[in-house]
Each structure stands twice: as structure tokens, then as C-alpha cells.
Scaffold this motif. Structure first.
Motif, PDB file in Angstrom:
ATOM      1  N   LEU A  12       0.850  -1.182   0.000  1.00 47.27           N
ATOM      2  CA  LEU A  12       0.000   0.000   0.000  1.00 47.27           C
ATOM      3  C   LEU A  12       0.889   1.236   0.000  1.00 47.27           C
ATOM      4  O   LEU A  12       1.749   1.386   0.866  1.00 47.27           O
ATOM      5  CB  LEU A  12      -0.914   0.018   1.220  1.00 47.27           C
ATOM      6  N   LEU A  13       0.685   2.109  -0.985  1.00 42.87           N
ATOM      7  CA  LEU A  13       1.412   3.363  -1.065  1.00 42.87           C
ATOM      8  C   LEU A  13       0.559   4.462  -0.448  1.00 42.87           C
ATOM      9  O   LEU A  13      -0.540   4.739  -0.931  1.00 42.87           O
ATOM     10  CB  LEU A  13       1.735   3.723  -2.523  1.00 42.87           C
ATOM     11  N   ASP A  14       1.021   5.050   0.642  1.00 40.49           N
ATOM     12  CA  ASP A  14       0.340   6.182   1.270  1.00 40.49           C
ATOM     13  C   ASP A  14       0.834   7.466   0.607  1.00 40.49           C
ATOM     14  O   ASP A  14       2.032   7.778   0.654  1.00 40.49           O
ATOM     15  CB  ASP A  14       0.643   6.232   2.773  1.00 40.49           C
ATOM     16  N   CYS A  15      -0.083   8.207  -0.002  1.00 41.83           N
ATOM     17  CA  CYS A  15       0.279   9.402  -0.763  1.00 41.83           C
ATOM     18  C   CYS A  15      -0.151  10.669  -0.024  1.00 41.83           C
ATOM     19  O   CYS A  15      -0.992  10.637   0.872  1.00 41.83           O
ATOM     20  CB  CYS A  15      -0.362   9.348  -2.146  1.00 41.83           C
ATOM     21  N   ASP A  16       0.414  11.788  -0.444  1.00 45.79           N
ATOM     22  CA  ASP A  16       0.142  13.056   0.228  1.00 45.79           C
ATOM     23  C   ASP A  16      -1.172  13.691  -0.214  1.00 45.79           C
ATOM     24  O   ASP A  16      -1.815  14.390   0.562  1.00 45.79           O
ATOM     25  CB  ASP A  16       1.283  14.043  -0.039  1.00 45.79           C
ATOM     26  N   ASP A  17      -1.552  13.476  -1.485  1.00 41.29           N
ATOM     27  CA  ASP A  17      -2.741  14.131  -2.016  1.00 41.29           C
ATOM     28  C   ASP A  17      -3.193  13.384  -3.272  1.00 41.29           C
ATOM     29  O   ASP A  17      -2.503  12.476  -3.756  1.00 41.29           O
ATOM     30  CB  ASP A  17      -2.463  15.604  -2.331  1.00 41.29           C
ATOM     31  N   PRO A  18      -4.369  13.747  -3.811  1.00 39.79           N
ATOM     32  CA  PRO A  18      -4.875  13.044  -5.001  1.00 39.79           C
ATOM     33  C   PRO A  18      -3.964  13.148  -6.221  1.00 39.79           C
ATOM     34  O   PRO A  18      -3.899  12.210  -7.020  1.00 39.79           O
ATOM     35  CB  PRO A  18      -6.222  13.734  -5.254  1.00 39.79           C
ATOM     36  N   ASP A  19      -3.259  14.275  -6.374  1.00 41.38           N
ATOM     37  CA  ASP A  19      -2.350  14.394  -7.513  1.00 41.38           C
ATOM     38  C   ASP A  19      -1.219  13.378  -7.426  1.00 41.38           C
ATOM     39  O   ASP A  19      -0.803  12.803  -8.436  1.00 41.38           O
ATOM     40  CB  ASP A  19      -1.765  15.810  -7.586  1.00 41.38           C
ATOM     41  N   GLN A  20      -0.719  13.137  -6.223  1.00 40.54           N
ATOM     42  CA  GLN A  20       0.336  12.140  -6.054  1.00 40.54           C
ATOM     43  C   GLN A  20      -0.209  10.734  -6.299  1.00 40.54           C
ATOM     44  O   GLN A  20       0.484   9.883  -6.870  1.00 40.54           O
ATOM     45  CB  GLN A  20       0.949  12.232  -4.663  1.00 40.54           C
ATOM     46  N   VAL A  21      -1.458  10.490  -5.884  1.00 38.94           N
ATOM     47  CA  VAL A  21      -2.096   9.202  -6.184  1.00 38.94           C
ATOM     48  C   VAL A  21      -2.132   8.971  -7.695  1.00 38.94           C
ATOM     49  O   VAL A  21      -1.755   7.906  -8.186  1.00 38.94           O
ATOM     50  CB  VAL A  21      -3.521   9.148  -5.609  1.00 38.94           C
ATOM     51  N   GLU A  22      -2.579   9.966  -8.454  1.00 41.76           N
ATOM     52  CA  GLU A  22      -2.670   9.823  -9.906  1.00 41.76           C
ATOM     53  C   GLU A  22      -1.288   9.649 -10.532  1.00 41.76           C
ATOM     54  O   GLU A  22      -1.103   8.847 -11.449  1.00 41.76           O
ATOM     55  CB  GLU A  22      -3.380  11.026 -10.514  1.00 41.76           C
ATOM     56  N   ALA A  23      -0.304  10.379 -10.023  1.00 35.01           N
ATOM     57  CA  ALA A  23       1.055  10.241 -10.556  1.00 35.01           C
ATOM     58  C   ALA A  23       1.580   8.818 -10.357  1.00 35.01           C
ATOM     59  O   ALA A  23       2.160   8.220 -11.275  1.00 35.01           O
ATOM     60  CB  ALA A  23       1.981  11.252  -9.886  1.00 35.01           C
ATOM     61  N   TRP A  24       1.342   8.259  -9.173  1.00 29.30           N
ATOM     62  CA  TRP A  24       1.801   6.902  -8.907  1.00 29.30           C
ATOM     63  C   TRP A  24       0.977   5.863  -9.664  1.00 29.30           C
ATOM     64  O   TRP A  24       1.513   4.860 -10.141  1.00 29.30           O
ATOM     65  CB  TRP A  24       1.796   6.608  -7.411  1.00 29.30           C
ATOM     66  N   ARG A  25      -0.324   6.087  -9.802  1.00 33.86           N
ATOM     67  CA  ARG A  25      -1.140   5.152 -10.586  1.00 33.86           C
ATOM     68  C   ARG A  25      -0.617   5.049 -12.006  1.00 33.86           C
ATOM     69  O   ARG A  25      -0.427   3.957 -12.547  1.00 33.86           O
ATOM     70  CB  ARG A  25      -2.602   5.602 -10.609  1.00 33.86           C
ATOM     71  N   ALA A  26      -0.342   6.203 -12.621  1.00 29.82           N
ATOM     72  CA  ALA A  26       0.153   6.208 -13.997  1.00 29.82           C
ATOM     73  C   ALA A  26       1.544   5.588 -14.096  1.00 29.82           C
ATOM     74  O   ALA A  26       1.840   4.815 -15.016  1.00 29.82           O
ATOM     75  CB  ALA A  26       0.166   7.634 -14.536  1.00 29.82           C
ATOM     76  N   GLU A  27       2.413   5.913 -13.134  1.00 33.70           N
ATOM     77  CA  GLU A  27       3.777   5.384 -13.169  1.00 33.70           C
ATOM     78  C   GLU A  27       3.800   3.868 -12.975  1.00 33.70           C
ATOM     79  O   GLU A  27       4.506   3.143 -13.704  1.00 33.70           O
ATOM     80  CB  GLU A  27       4.619   6.057 -12.078  1.00 33.70           C
ATOM     81  N   LEU A  28       3.030   3.372 -12.018  1.00 34.04           N
ATOM     82  CA  LEU A  28       3.013   1.929 -11.771  1.00 34.04           C
ATOM     83  C   LEU A  28       2.379   1.175 -12.940  1.00 34.04           C
ATOM     84  O   LEU A  28       2.815   0.078 -13.292  1.00 34.04           O
ATOM     85  CB  LEU A  28       2.266   1.631 -10.471  1.00 34.04           C
ATOM     86  N   THR A  29       1.360   1.766 -13.532  1.00 35.99           N
ATOM     87  CA  THR A  29       0.746   1.147 -14.708  1.00 35.99           C
ATOM     88  C   THR A  29       1.749   1.065 -15.855  1.00 35.99           C
ATOM     89  O   THR A  29       1.850   0.051 -16.552  1.00 35.99           O
ATOM     90  CB  THR A  29      -0.493   1.942 -15.149  1.00 35.99           C
ATOM     91  N   ARG A  30       2.503   2.137 -16.050  1.00 38.04           N
ATOM     92  CA  ARG A  30       3.517   2.149 -17.108  1.00 38.04           C
ATOM     93  C   ARG A  30       4.617   1.128 -16.830  1.00 38.04           C
ATOM     94  O   ARG A  30       5.036   0.383 -17.729  1.00 38.04           O
ATOM     95  CB  ARG A  30       4.125   3.548 -17.221  1.00 38.04           C
ATOM     96  N   ARG A  31       5.068   1.073 -15.598  1.00 41.06           N
ATOM     97  CA  ARG A  31       6.131   0.119 -15.238  1.00 41.06           C
ATOM     98  C   ARG A  31       5.652  -1.321 -15.411  1.00 41.06           C
ATOM     99  O   ARG A  31       6.415  -2.186 -15.861  1.00 41.06           O
ATOM    100  CB  ARG A  31       6.557   0.362 -13.792  1.00 41.06           C
ATOM    101  N   ARG A  32       4.388  -1.577 -15.048  1.00 42.55           N
ATOM    102  CA  ARG A  32       3.861  -2.937 -15.224  1.00 42.55           C
ATOM    103  C   ARG A  32       3.783  -3.295 -16.703  1.00 42.55           C
ATOM    104  O   ARG A  32       4.138  -4.415 -17.106  1.00 42.55           O
ATOM    105  CB  ARG A  32       2.492  -3.070 -14.570  1.00 42.55           C
ATOM    106  N   ALA A  33       3.320  -2.351 -17.537  1.00 39.02           N
ATOM    107  CA  ALA A  33       3.234  -2.608 -18.973  1.00 39.02           C
ATOM    108  C   ALA A  33       4.604  -2.851 -19.588  1.00 39.02           C
ATOM    109  O   ALA A  33       4.736  -3.614 -20.548  1.00 39.02           O
ATOM    110  CB  ALA A  33       2.540  -1.433 -19.669  1.00 39.02           C
ATOM    111  N   ALA A  34       5.635  -2.225 -19.018  1.00 35.96           N
ATOM    112  CA  ALA A  34       6.998  -2.387 -19.527  1.00 35.96           C
ATOM    113  C   ALA A  34       7.684  -3.636 -18.971  1.00 35.96           C
ATOM    114  O   ALA A  34       8.833  -3.920 -19.327  1.00 35.96           O
ATOM    115  CB  ALA A  34       7.819  -1.151 -19.184  1.00 35.96           C
ATOM    116  N   GLY A  35       6.994  -4.367 -18.097  1.00 35.51           N
ATOM    117  CA  GLY A  35       7.571  -5.579 -17.526  1.00 35.51           C
ATOM    118  C   GLY A  35       8.494  -5.332 -16.355  1.00 35.51           C
ATOM    119  O   GLY A  35       9.195  -6.248 -15.920  1.00 35.51           O
ATOM    120  N   GLU A  36       8.490  -4.113 -15.808  1.00 36.27           N
ATOM    121  CA  GLU A  36       9.364  -3.795 -14.685  1.00 36.27           C
ATOM    122  C   GLU A  36       8.707  -4.064 -13.339  1.00 36.27           C
ATOM    123  O   GLU A  36       9.368  -4.012 -12.299  1.00 36.27           O
ATOM    124  CB  GLU A  36       9.776  -2.328 -14.757  1.00 36.27           C
TER     125      GLU A  36
END
Length: 215
Positions: A12-36
């Protein structure tokens, strides 16, 4: 951001605000798609992102701790149906008839007239922050903090399917009839949840949304 283990195969990633949640959602989705990154589910919420179905949580936590996602930008349309990295679905335009019974209440909170409420809602680029409450119910961000409105003191026993509503800093659309305490500003005929569809929910986290006025 803080990373915590949840059970045997989740983080579980505890974030500071909704913008950080969205930034991490997009980054983790991208990393998963790249096989990382290996994870069955990436589930954003108001202040957290859950990584579920992680084979090696310790290794995943070490990887995530060294990543820095770019800041979340404004909710802008994506080209095509879905970008190659899968981080941002294409924009969904929701046709809305703005005749909700609570429009005057919202206008009073905002200190404007009803036409200005409609103009603000149609002109706001929304984005799905997370889903919850009911299957297919998307919490839409994009309204300035000063436009937050309170929920009803007593929820309505039944809100019709397709009702477009506001509560706190969020806009939302009821995918099915249910009780609800949000302020009703309009309605749409768009189907938001269909168990026979793939995927069943029309609005997924990260999706840009326009609440367009019907003519």
C-alpha cells in the motif's frame, strides 16, 4: 509517499494528495506494462494506491522506493482509444441534461447563478481519481477546492441511475439506482456499468471525462 506491506502479497502506497495518487497510478501502470513490475491489480483510492497480487513484495517495495513519477498533469484527452503504455485511457464525453433538483443549492454555495454552475461543470476537465461506493461509480476530480460542496444531511433513499452529482471536492455519476446523499445537478443516459461489457465499468481510474451539456 510511504510504502507499507498489506498481507502476504500486497503493498500500500500512502500518498500526500490526489495528484500524487494519480502520478503513482500512472507510473506503476507504465512500469507494469513495460515488464518492470509484477502486480495483478493497481487500485487507487483517495490517498492510497494498492498493489495487489505481488509475488515478491520486498523486491517490489525496493523497486518502487527508487522510482520517481512525473507530476500528474491536468486531465487532458488521450489520442486514440488507449495509449501504448496504457497509463491514460481516452477521454469519455458524458452527455448531461442539467436539470438536477440541487442546482440552486450548488449555485448558492458557489455564489453564482444556475447557468454559471452549468458553465463551470461543462468547462471543467475532470479525471477519474478512483472507483468505489458501487460498481462503476467513479469519483471525478478537477473542481477547485473552493467549489467543494457538502453532502445532504439525510441521504435520499433512492437516486436514479445516471444521476450526475457533486459532494465534497468530487463529481460523480450514479451507475445504478441506489441511496445517496450527493447534490444532484443533472442526468445522463450513458451506461456506466454493464456486467456483459469488457471491461464492465465505462470509467476507469485515470480516464479524462467531460460533462458535456446536451442540446
Amino acid at each position: 509517499m510511504r510504502i507499507r506491506p498489506v498481507g502476504a502479497h500486497a503493498l500500500l502506497l500512502d500518498c500526500d494528495d490526489p495528484d500524487q495518487v494519480e502520478a503513482w497510478r500512472a507510473e506503476l501502470t507504465r512500469r507494469r506494462a513495460a515488464g518492470e513490475l509484477t502486480a495483478v491489480e493497481i487500485v487507487p483510492a483517495a490517498r492510497t494506491v494498492l498493489l495487489d497480487g505481488v509475488p515478491d513484495p520486498d523486491r517490489a517495495a525496493a523497486l518502487v522506493a527508487h522510482w520517481t513519477p512525473p507530476p500528474a498533469g491536468p486531465a487532458t484527452p488521450a489520442t486514440g482509444t488507449r495509449p501504448a503504455d496504457g497509463t491514460t485511457p481516452a477521454e469519455v464525453e458524458v452527455p448531461v441534461t442539467y436539470d438536477g433538483v440541487d442546482l440552486p443549492v450548488v449555485a448558492g454555495h458557489w455564489g453564482v447563478d444556475v447557468p454559471e454552475v452549468v458553465a463551470r461543470l461543462t468547462g471543467t476537465p475532470f479525471r477519474v481519481a478512483f472507483c468505489g461506493f458501487a460498481p462503476g461509480f467513479a469519483y471525478l476530480t478537477g473542481l477547485p477546492p473552493q467549489w467543494a460542496v457538502p453532502r445532504l444531511a439525510t441521504p435520499r433513499p433512492r437516486v436514479p441511475a445516471g444521476s450526475v452529482a457533486l459532494a465534497g471536492p468530487y463529481a460523480g455519476i450514479y451507475p445504478g439506482a441506489s441511496p445517496g446523499g450527493w447534490l444532484l445537478v443533472g442526468r445522463t443516459a450513458l451506461t456506466l456499468f454493464d456486467v456483459a461489457a469488457d471491461p464492465p465499468a465505462r470509467l476507469a481510474p485515470g480516464t479524462p471525462v467531460r460533462l458535456a451539456a446536451t442540446t
